[in-house]
Structure formats: structure tokens, C-alpha cells
Design a protein around this motif. Structure first.
Motif, mmCIF file in Angstrom:
data_model
loop_
_atom_site.group_PDB
_atom_site.id
_atom_site.type_symbol
_atom_site.label_atom_id
_atom_site.label_comp_id
_atom_site.label_asym_id
_atom_site.label_seq_id
_atom_site.Cartn_x
_atom_site.Cartn_y
_atom_site.Cartn_z
ATOM 1 N N LEU A 427 34.883 50.802 25.014
ATOM 2 C CA LEU A 427 33.633 51.546 24.883
ATOM 3 C C LEU A 427 33.278 51.965 26.297
ATOM 4 O O LEU A 427 33.757 51.367 27.257
ATOM 5 C CB LEU A 427 32.554 50.628 24.313
ATOM 6 C CG LEU A 427 32.908 50.091 22.934
ATOM 7 C CD1 LEU A 427 32.117 48.851 22.620
ATOM 8 C CD2 LEU A 427 32.638 51.161 21.892
ATOM 9 N N SER A 428 32.448 52.925 26.435
ATOM 10 C CA SER A 428 32.119 53.392 27.779
ATOM 11 C C SER A 428 31.536 52.243 28.606
ATOM 12 O O SER A 428 30.695 51.488 28.131
ATOM 13 C CB SER A 428 31.096 54.521 27.673
ATOM 14 O OG SER A 428 30.433 54.636 28.895
ATOM 15 N N ASN A 429 32.015 52.057 29.838
ATOM 16 C CA ASN A 429 31.433 51.006 30.679
ATOM 17 C C ASN A 429 30.538 51.602 31.757
ATOM 18 O O ASN A 429 30.176 50.948 32.721
ATOM 19 C CB ASN A 429 32.512 50.118 31.299
ATOM 20 C CG ASN A 429 33.416 50.889 32.225
ATOM 21 O OD1 ASN A 429 33.301 52.100 32.325
ATOM 22 N ND2 ASN A 429 34.309 50.189 32.903
ATOM 23 N N GLU A 430 30.197 52.878 31.563
ATOM 24 C CA GLU A 430 29.365 53.535 32.571
ATOM 25 C C GLU A 430 28.000 52.877 32.691
ATOM 26 O O GLU A 430 27.412 52.830 33.761
ATOM 27 C CB GLU A 430 29.179 55.011 32.226
ATOM 28 C CG GLU A 430 30.367 55.833 32.716
ATOM 29 C CD GLU A 430 30.416 57.179 32.049
ATOM 30 O OE1 GLU A 430 29.372 57.615 31.540
ATOM 31 O OE2 GLU A 430 31.498 57.769 32.018
ATOM 32 N N GLY A 431 27.539 52.348 31.551
ATOM 33 C CA GLY A 431 26.211 51.743 31.554
ATOM 34 C C GLY A 431 26.127 50.465 32.361
ATOM 35 O O GLY A 431 25.048 49.974 32.643
ATOM 36 N N LEU A 432 27.277 49.882 32.698
ATOM 37 C CA LEU A 432 27.238 48.585 33.367
ATOM 38 C C LEU A 432 26.965 48.746 34.862
ATOM 39 O O LEU A 432 27.854 49.083 35.637
ATOM 40 C CB LEU A 432 28.554 47.836 33.159
ATOM 41 C CG LEU A 432 28.850 47.378 31.727
ATOM 42 C CD1 LEU A 432 30.166 46.625 31.667
ATOM 43 C CD2 LEU A 432 27.735 46.497 31.182
ATOM 44 N N ALA A 433 25.710 48.515 35.236
ATOM 45 C CA ALA A 433 25.347 48.607 36.650
ATOM 46 C C ALA A 433 25.415 47.191 37.217
ATOM 47 O O ALA A 433 24.507 46.387 37.018
ATOM 48 C CB ALA A 433 23.943 49.180 36.788
ATOM 49 N N TRP A 434 26.490 46.887 37.903
ATOM 50 C CA TRP A 434 26.720 45.517 38.365
ATOM 51 C C TRP A 434 25.865 45.171 39.576
ATOM 52 O O TRP A 434 25.643 46.007 40.455
ATOM 53 C CB TRP A 434 28.195 45.319 38.703
ATOM 54 C CG TRP A 434 29.046 45.299 37.472
ATOM 55 C CD1 TRP A 434 29.823 46.302 36.980
ATOM 56 C CD2 TRP A 434 29.166 44.219 36.543
ATOM 57 N NE1 TRP A 434 30.434 45.927 35.814
ATOM 58 C CE2 TRP A 434 30.046 44.643 35.525
ATOM 59 C CE3 TRP A 434 28.614 42.934 36.465
ATOM 60 C CZ2 TRP A 434 30.385 43.836 34.449
ATOM 61 C CZ3 TRP A 434 28.972 42.123 35.387
ATOM 62 C CH2 TRP A 434 29.839 42.579 34.396
ATOM 63 N N GLU A 435 25.421 43.930 39.593
ATOM 64 C CA GLU A 435 24.738 43.396 40.769
ATOM 65 C C GLU A 435 25.477 42.110 41.128
ATOM 66 O O GLU A 435 26.098 41.497 40.253
ATOM 67 C CB GLU A 435 23.273 43.076 40.435
ATOM 68 C CG GLU A 435 22.511 44.300 39.979
ATOM 69 C CD GLU A 435 21.079 43.975 39.560
ATOM 70 O OE1 GLU A 435 20.515 43.005 40.105
ATOM 71 O OE2 GLU A 435 20.561 44.674 38.693
ATOM 72 N N SER A 436 25.432 41.721 42.400
ATOM 73 C CA SER A 436 26.190 40.531 42.789
ATOM 74 C C SER A 436 25.333 39.552 43.573
ATOM 75 O O SER A 436 24.295 39.916 44.144
ATOM 76 C CB SER A 436 27.427 40.922 43.605
ATOM 77 O OG SER A 436 27.034 41.506 44.826
ATOM 78 N N TYR A 437 25.789 38.322 43.575
ATOM 79 C CA TYR A 437 25.095 37.261 44.302
ATOM 80 C C TYR A 437 26.176 36.317 44.823
ATOM 81 O O TYR A 437 27.040 35.878 44.070
ATOM 82 C CB TYR A 437 24.146 36.522 43.350
ATOM 83 C CG TYR A 437 23.473 35.328 43.969
ATOM 84 C CD1 TYR A 437 22.349 35.484 44.777
ATOM 85 C CD2 TYR A 437 23.963 34.040 43.752
ATOM 86 C CE1 TYR A 437 21.739 34.377 45.359
ATOM 87 C CE2 TYR A 437 23.356 32.937 44.327
ATOM 88 C CZ TYR A 437 22.242 33.118 45.130
ATOM 89 O OH TYR A 437 21.634 32.020 45.703
ATOM 90 N N ASN A 438 26.152 36.031 46.114
ATOM 91 C CA ASN A 438 27.197 35.186 46.691
ATOM 92 C C ASN A 438 26.883 33.711 46.493
ATOM 93 O O ASN A 438 25.842 33.247 46.944
ATOM 94 C CB ASN A 438 27.338 35.451 48.197
ATOM 95 C CG ASN A 438 27.902 36.837 48.436
ATOM 96 O OD1 ASN A 438 28.517 37.428 47.541
ATOM 97 N ND2 ASN A 438 27.660 37.363 49.621
#
Ligand code: GAL
Length: 837
Positions: A427-438
């Protein structure tokens, strides 16, 4: 008045009597006897915590349609008693609800209480706290263990009784199991093992369930317990007393997958052959292990190194979809066996030789029922045998079933149902706006505890987390030669397993991991050290606790040493016995970053600065539930190793970077099967897709959290739908059909019923095109069929006309339908592949 009360008394007596007769389970040498009736029972394992309660009714329904009479499950002690005396029976662990779903479907239950269950389940089902009960020793004549085992077994039996779930109370449970495959263990342990077996049997029987108990792989199971067989074949098995039925508790439909291993599968033809062979030799109960394998959610996978997927190549796949042709072929087998039931339960078969490798097993009853099984054990050649003045063709390694001793309704090697090609549609993964935390490398600020020397991992973590930090400091004198441009010192870490990341002065220095076969590991890395104090932080990771093996509860994990630094002026420095500091779990775990509230408690990096390829990184994104009802999964191919959560629920451990070792050559169904015979995925991830249960999703704003240990690329993570791509059939014009027998039995026309091709897409799909069709002598397998020397020119037209635009279609294999015989005198087949969208 007198007459009325007599009638009443009579009715009451009758009711009581009927109740006794109606609700009883016993056995004799032939079979389990339910309410006075001898039964041939087909059973399948479905483990309730390996799917969601929302999936249960559909799974059970599909099991029923597949011809099962019984659902078999283990009981998962560590899921039910997470800490001593604190019980949990909710959600996926709602055992009573599961049993009631089975009951509502009209099926029986075989309850394998264990409480040792093996099952590729964490610690074989034992709660980890049990290991720390003073003086305990598992599965032997040990008082503390026996007290705990009895306590839990009794708890479950009482719960079942309170809910009236035993057959004698009108419920669905017809059988129970105590222990699991204890025979080989007892053999090794000797006298205390024997004493434990006798105690376990006695304890179980004393609980008064009213239904028989079994012990699997336990040749000396004491009366009245029935000893049963587990394996790929059990026809050779004989119970330990002549008055016990021949039962098969685990017919492995495939095998489990381990991270780093290829994915095992077992051909439907061989499973059907093994079952027919068991029944023809007097077997009366067969259980498929697994019928639906499902998923090891959370940290429930055992092992170590068992994958999150417990698909098992079962008739229902991990996602609960029908696996074709396996499901349908076994369904046809079950119908054929059921047609034989009256003859099968009437006594011992007679066996006649029909050739060097061929036999006829014939069952007859006093009332005239007759059923025959014609077997060909030859792994290479088709045999033509003569039986009661008729000729029969038997493909290699196959058994034909004749419920009237004349007409073949089923042959184990002739698959009459479609094969389904499944696909994972992104399915389209464009919607996934990833954020990260170390995730931070542990430090002395984290309040660790310090001791001299190295500690075993489970003793420290008690399995509340997969992760344990080991920290120590190394002082490097400025006189060290390597500081003037010599070779770097080398760190060697010996660990009992299962995986390890070594950080030196805040940087990843190296990673290493073991395997199911050998969980131990040795990490050897050159280190870029500086003069003064250097911080070594080792993150040791457990990948599921062992579930099988002699006294597996005593097996170690974690860094037990030696830990050494070589290449110094002094030569080698042993770090094993210096001070080590310990921290259980990750910071992100302590903060519950996997939950909605926890994830809101820290600041995440967004946009272009989101971490990529960095070890120890948490990622999060939100997404809306995709439309439709198809099962969902996450494609994790772009990631390394870690864990996944959705809305706080753990999807499990992922590890696509661990690719499958070994050779995956082709595999033919004939010949003795074992778990190494048929394997796929060599050179690819052992597990790439991770099941996301639909019921865990909200319509919008679902929180997806990932903890990545190695470094991966989250933008490659995609949500996929599991769908049928195409349906194939490959059927001979002489394919046996159940209808032939029914026509004969009910005196309808003698004209034999022609074989038929059935093709069906999934609900909501249609056949959109015919990729291949040939009536003649087509070759190849589904996905790569080719025309043979003989081919009807009308092959495509017929299927196009009958099937395209339909959800399903069927076409009779006959010259009339295909407008003429393309090659008279030659035995023809139809091979077809229809595309579903
Ligand atoms: C059996 C055991 C099952 C399961 C199986 C392998 O020996 O009884 O619990 O572990 O092996 O999948």
C-alpha cells in the motif's frame, strides 16, 4: 395420580440415564468412544494466543469446513500466570472464550494442559519466575516443581469444570493431555523420571475431568492414560496396551522457522499419504500440528531464534487464509475417510499384498460395510494393481481410498483442488512520516548496579526485557605502543548468547549473534582506544528463551566471558574479573515509548534529520487503517533487527537482516519427508513480513513504533495487504471424484462423473484473465505451466468464456466441453492459471 407420578419417575430416570449416555467419553482398542459411538476423529492444532480473539471464529469455521472434528490447543502457563498467583485470562489468553467459540461451531476440543508444552514458545510455556522457586528442578521428581505443576493443572481443570466445558458436563472437551513428550526425557533421567511420570499420571487422573487423558511420546504412560504418537508418520506406532486406541497427536504439517534458517514446507500429497497410511493401519485419531500456526506476538517466541511467524506451512496460513492446495486436498481426504467410518470402526483390517511395494487394507463390518485402502509405497513408479477383479492405477507414494471397496473417491497424490498463489501487495507508504529518537548507550548515570565479574543474563533480567547492558572501564596507559601507530588492541567477548552489540566510548564497535543450533557467540573487534579511561558497554540481547532440551531452564544467556583485550604492552588483559555494571532494559522501554502516552514524553527528531542507518534508534509514525478486509503485514526488508509495536501492542521481534542459510533445491512429494527436505527462502530473509492484526487498528492515527538495533532505513517500511494473485489447477481427466461413489450408492445413473476444474478467487475479487490453459499434456507447475505435445486449441476460449468476470467457475474435463479430443488414446490433463484481482 399414581400413574402420573410413575410416568414422571420414569421420565426422570430416562433423562438421567440419557444424560449419562449422551455425555460420555471412553475408549477401546478401536477408537475414542463419544456417547457410545466409536469415532474416527480428525483434529487440528490452533493455539489461541497465536491469533486474536477477533480471528478465532473465522479460523474455527475454516477448520470445520476443512473437515475437522476437533480443535487441539496447548494451555500457555506463562501467559496465564505472569507472576505467582496473579492470573491473566483476557484478550488472546481468554481460554474459556476460545473453547466456547469451538463449541459454538459444533467441534470438540483436545486440551493439552502440559503445563510443559515445548511448542517453540518462550521457556516451553513455563513462567520464568518458576525457575527461581527455591529448590526447584523442572520436570522431574521434585517437590517444589510438582506443587507448582499441580497447582496450575488443577486451576485449569477447575476453570473448565466451572464453565461446564468437559464433554461429561455437556461441553466440547473430549480429551486432555498431561506433560508433553516426556518419554525421551525420562529415558535420560532414569528413576526420578519414572517416579515423576507415575506422579503426573496419577495427579491428572485424580482431577476427575471425566474424559480421557493422553501422554504423547510416552511409551510407559500408566493406565488409564493413552500414550500417543508425534511425528511425520505414525503408522508404525502401537499403543502400550491392546485396549488403547492408536492416536496421533502431532502430524507436523510443515515445520517452524528460525531466524537464519530457510522456511520449511511439506507437500500436501505427503501429508495426505501419511494420514491415509495411519488410518489404514487402524489409527483413529489424527491431529494436524499446526492447522493454523499463527504468530508469536510480543516476546512469546521460544527457541532461541524462533521467528515471529509461526506459519508452519499449515492448511490455514499465518494470516488465517486458506492455503491451497493443502487445505482443500486434506478436506477431500477427510470426506473420503468419513465415508469409510462405519467400516473403519468395525474392527481390524485384513492386509493383502498386491505387489512388491503395494498393499490392500480392507475393513469390513458385520452389517456389510466395506472400505479399502490401496497403497503404493514405491517412491518412483506408478503401479497398476488388481483388487477384487478390478484394475487400479496408483501413483508413486500414494494411497487410494475406496469407501465401498470398489470405487476410488480419493488418491493422496492426485490433487483435485486449486493451488493459490498469494502475494503481498504494497500500500502506499507516502503517508508514513517517520520521526526518530536515539536510544542512549547506558551510562553510570542510569543507576546501574555494580559487581565484580560477569552475570548470567536471565538471572538479572528475569526476562522482563530482551536487553541487558554490561559496562566496564578500561584504563589505557599513555605508554601503550599502539597509541604511536601500532596495531589496535583487540577485544574478545565470549557470550552464551544470543546477540551482542559492543560499544566503545559511545560508538558501535561490532555486533555478533548466534543461531538456534549454537546460540553462543564470540565477538572479536579491533578497538580504537585512547589514553586514559575507555568505556566498554556491551548490549546483550536474548532472542527467546529455550523451549526444549534436557533441563533447558538451566541454560545460560549473556556475557559470561572470558572478556579480554589483547595487543597491549602487557600482552593480554583479562577483563572478566573486574568490576562490571549492569542495567536491565532500554531507556525507551522504561519510558514506554511504544505507547501513545510514553511516546509523547520525549522529543522526536522529524524531517530531514531523522536517523538513518544508525544503531539503537526508535522510530515512530502514524497511519490510517487501510480499507478492505484483507490481512495486513509490514514489509521490514529495509530494516536490520529489532521490535515492532502498533498502538502499544507488540507485533514481535523482527530480523530480516538474518538471511536463510542453506540450499533450497526443488522438492518432490514422494519419499520419506523430514523438516530438511523441502525449504524455501535460501539467501533471503528468513522472515520479511510481520502480521498486523486488523483488530489492533483504529480507523485513523495508528501509532507504529519500531526499535532498531543495527541501523536500517525506515522509509523502506511498507504496509502490505495479503491477497490471492492467481488460482491454478492441474487435474487429470481420470481424477477420482467423490460423486462417482455417491452416484453408485444412491442408485443414480451408472455413467461415471467426469473430473472438474474448480477455480475461485477470494471474496471481493474476480477472475480478470486466463494466464494459461491447456487441455492435453501440459507441463510445469503453477506459475510456469507450458503447453505439451498435445493441446486442445479451445483450451483458452473455454476458460475465458466460463471464468473471466466471475468470482469462481468450474469446467468439466471432457471432450464435449473442449470440442473434440486433441490426442485420442493419450491420458490428458487440464492445467490452468487464472488471474484474480
Ligand atoms: C514437538 C513438540 C511440539 C513442537 C513440535 C515442533 O516435539 O511436542 O510442542 O515443539 O515438536 O514444532
Amino acid at each position: 395420580m399414581w400413574r402420573e407420578s410413575t410416568v414422571l419417575w420414569f421420565l426422570l430416570t430416562l433423562a438421567t440415564f440419557t444424560k449419562v449416555v449422551l455425555c460420555s467419553v471412553s475408549y477401546d482398542r478401536t477408537s475414542i468412544i463419544i456417547n457410545g459411538q466409536r469415532r474416527i476423529l480428525i483434529s487440528g492444532s490452533i493455539h489461541y494466543p497465536r491469533s486474536t480473539p477477533e480471528m478465532w471464529p473465522d479460523l474455527i469455521q475454516k477448520a470445520k469446513e476443512g473437515g475437522l472434528d476437533v480443535i487441539q490447543t496447548y494451555v500457555f502457563w506463562n501467559g496465564h500466570e505472569p507472576s505467582p498467583g496473579k492470573y491473566y485470562f483476557e484478550g488472546r489468553y481468554d481460554l474459556v472464550r476460545f473453547i466456547k467459540v469451538v463449541q459454538q461451531a459444533g467441534l470438540y476440543v483436545h486440551l493439552r494442559i502440559g503445563p510443559y508444552i515445548c511448542a517453540e514458545w518462550n521457556f516451553g510455556g513455563f513462567p520464568v519466575w518458576l525457575k527461581y522457586v527455591p529448590g526447584i528442578s523442572f520436570r522431574t521428581d521434585n517437590e517444589p516443581f510438582k506443587v507448582a505443576m499441580k497447582g496450575f493443572t488443577q486451576k485449569i481443570v477447575e476453570m473448565m469444570k466451572a464453565e461446564k466445558l468437559f464433554q461429561t458436563q455437556g461441553g466440547p472437551i473430549i480429551l486432555s493431555q498431561i506433560e508433553n513428550e516426556y518419554g525421551p526425557e525420562e529415558w535420560e533421567i532414569g528413576a526420578p523420571g519414572k517416579a515423576y511420570t507415575a506422579w503426573a499420571a496419577d495427579m491428572a487422573v485424580s482431577l476427575g475431568t471425566g474424559v480421557p487423558w493422553i501422554m504423547c511420546k510416552q511409551d510407559d504412560a500408566p493406565d488409564p492414560i493413552i500414550n500417543t504418537c508425534n511425528g511425520y508418520y505414525c503408522d508404525y506406532f502401537t499403543p502400550n496396551k491392546p485396549y488403547k486406541p492408536k492416536m496421533w497427536t502431532e502430524n507436523w504439517t510443515g515445520w517452524f522457522t528460525e531466524f537464519g534458517g530457510a522456511v520449511p514446507y511439506r507437500p500436501a500429497e505427503d501429508i495426505a499419504f501419511s494420514v491415509a497410511r495411519f488410518i489404514q493401519k487402524g489409527g483413529s485419531f489424527v491431529n494436524y500440528y499446526m492447522y493454523h500456526g499463527g504468530t508469536n506476538f510480543g516476546r512469546t517466541a521460544g527457541g532461541p531464534f524462533i521467528t515471529t511467524s509461526y506459519d508452519y506451512d499449515a492448511p490455514l496460513d499465518e494470516y488465517g487464509l486458506i492455503r491451497q492446495p493443502k487445505w482443500g486436498h486434506l478436506k477431500d481426504l477427510h470426506k473420503a475417510i468419513k465415508l469409510c467410518e462405519p467400516a473403519l470402526v468395525s474392527g481390524d483390517p485384513t492386509v493383502d499384498s498386491l505387489g512388491n511395494y503395494q498393499e490392500a487394507h480392507v475393513f469390513t463390518s458385520k452389517t456389510g460395510a466395506c472400505a479399502a485402502f490401496l497403497a503404493n509405497y514405491d517412491t518412483k513408479a506408478t503401479a497398476t494393481v488388481s483388487f477384487r477383479n478390478m484394475h487400479y492405477n496408483l501413483p508413486p507414494w500414494s494411497i487410494s481410498i475406496l469407501p465401498d471397496c470398489t470405487n476410488v473417491v480419493f488418491n493422496t497424490a492426485m490433487v483435485g483442488v486449486q493451488a493459490s498463489n498469494m502475494q503481498m501487495v504494497p500500500l502506499s507508504n507516502e503517508g508514513l512520516a517517520w520521526e526518530s529518537y536515539n536510544e542512549e548507550i547506558a551510562s553510570y548515570n542510569d543507576d546501574p548496579f555494580t559487581v565484580v565479574g560477569l552475570l548470567e543474563q536471565l538471572n538479572v533480567t528475569r526476562d522482563v526485557s530482551d536487553y541487558l547492558w554490561y559496562m566496564t572501564d578500561v584504563n589505557i596507559d599513555s605508554s601503550e605502543k599502539f597509541l604511536d601507530g601500532g596495531a589496535w588492541p583487540v577485544l574478545t567477548v565470549m557470550s552464551a548468547g544470543h546477540a551482542l552489540h559492543a560499544f566503545v566510548n559511545g560508538k558501535l564497535a561490532g555486533s555478533m549473534y548466534g543461531s538456534l543450533e549454537d546460540p553462543k557467540l564470540t565477538l572479536t573487534e579491533s578497538l580504537n582506544l585512547w589514553a586514559g579511561s575507555n568505556r566498554i558497554a556491551l548490549l546483550s540481547i536474548a532472542v527467546g528463551l529455550p523451549n526444549v532440551g534436557k533441563q533447558f531452564e538451566t541454560w545460560n544467556a549473556g556475557v559470561l566471558g572470558p572478556v579480554e583485550l589483547s595487543g597491549l604492552n602487557e600482552g593480554r588483559r583479562d577483563l572478566t574479573w573486574q568490576k562490571w555494571s549492569y542495567k536491565v532494559g532500554l531507556k525507551g522501554e522504561a519510558l514506554s515509548l511504544h505507547t501513545v502516552s510514553g511516546s509523547a514524553s520525549v522529543e522526536w527528531t522529524q524531517g530531514s534529520t531523522v536517523a538513518q542507518g544508525e544503531p539503537l534508534t526508535w522510530y515512530k509514525a502514524t497511519f490510517d487503517a487501510p480499507s478492505g478486509t484483507e490481512p495486513l503485514a509490514l514489509d521490514m526488508a529495509s530494516m536490520g533487527k529489532g521490535q515492532i509495536w502498533i498502538n502499544g501492542e507488540s507485533i514481535g521481534r523482527y530480523w530480516p537482516a538474518y538471511t536463510a542459510k542453506g540450499n533450497c533445491g526443488g522438492c518432490d512429494y514422494p519419499g520419506t519427508f523430514d523438516e530438511n527436505k523441502c525449504r524455501s527462502n535460501c539467501g533471503e530473509p528468513s522472515q520479511r513480513w510481520y502480521h498486523v492484526p486488523r483488530s489492533w487498528l483504529n480507523p485513523t492515527g495508528n501509532l507504529l513504533v519500531i526499535f532498531e538495533e543495527w541501523g536500517g532505513n525506515p522509509s523502506g517500511i511498507t504496509l502490505v495487504k495479503r491477497k490471492l494473485a492467481s488460482a491454478c489447477a492441474d487435474i487429470s481427466e481420470w481424477h477420482p471424484t467423490l460423486k462417482n461413489w455417491q452416484i453408485k450408492k444412491y442408485g443414480k445413473p451408472e455413467e461415471p462423473q467426469k473430473a472438474k476444474v474448480h477455480l475461485a478467487c477470494s471474496e471481493g475479487q474476480k477472475i480478470t484473465s486466463i494466464k494459461f490453459a491447456s487441455f492435453g499434456t501440459p507441463q510445469g507447475v503453477c506459475g510456469s505451466f507450458k503447453q505439451g505435445a498435445c493441446h486442445s486449441p479451445h483450451s483458452y476460449d473455454i476458460f475465458q468464456k466460463r471464468c473471466v468476470g466471475q468470482e469462481w467457475c468450474s469446467v468439466v474435463i471432457s471432450q464435449d466441453v473442449f470440442r473434440g479430443d486433441p490426442c485420442p488414446g493419450v491420458m490428458k490433463r487440464v492445467a490452468v492459471e487464472a488471474v484474480c484481482s
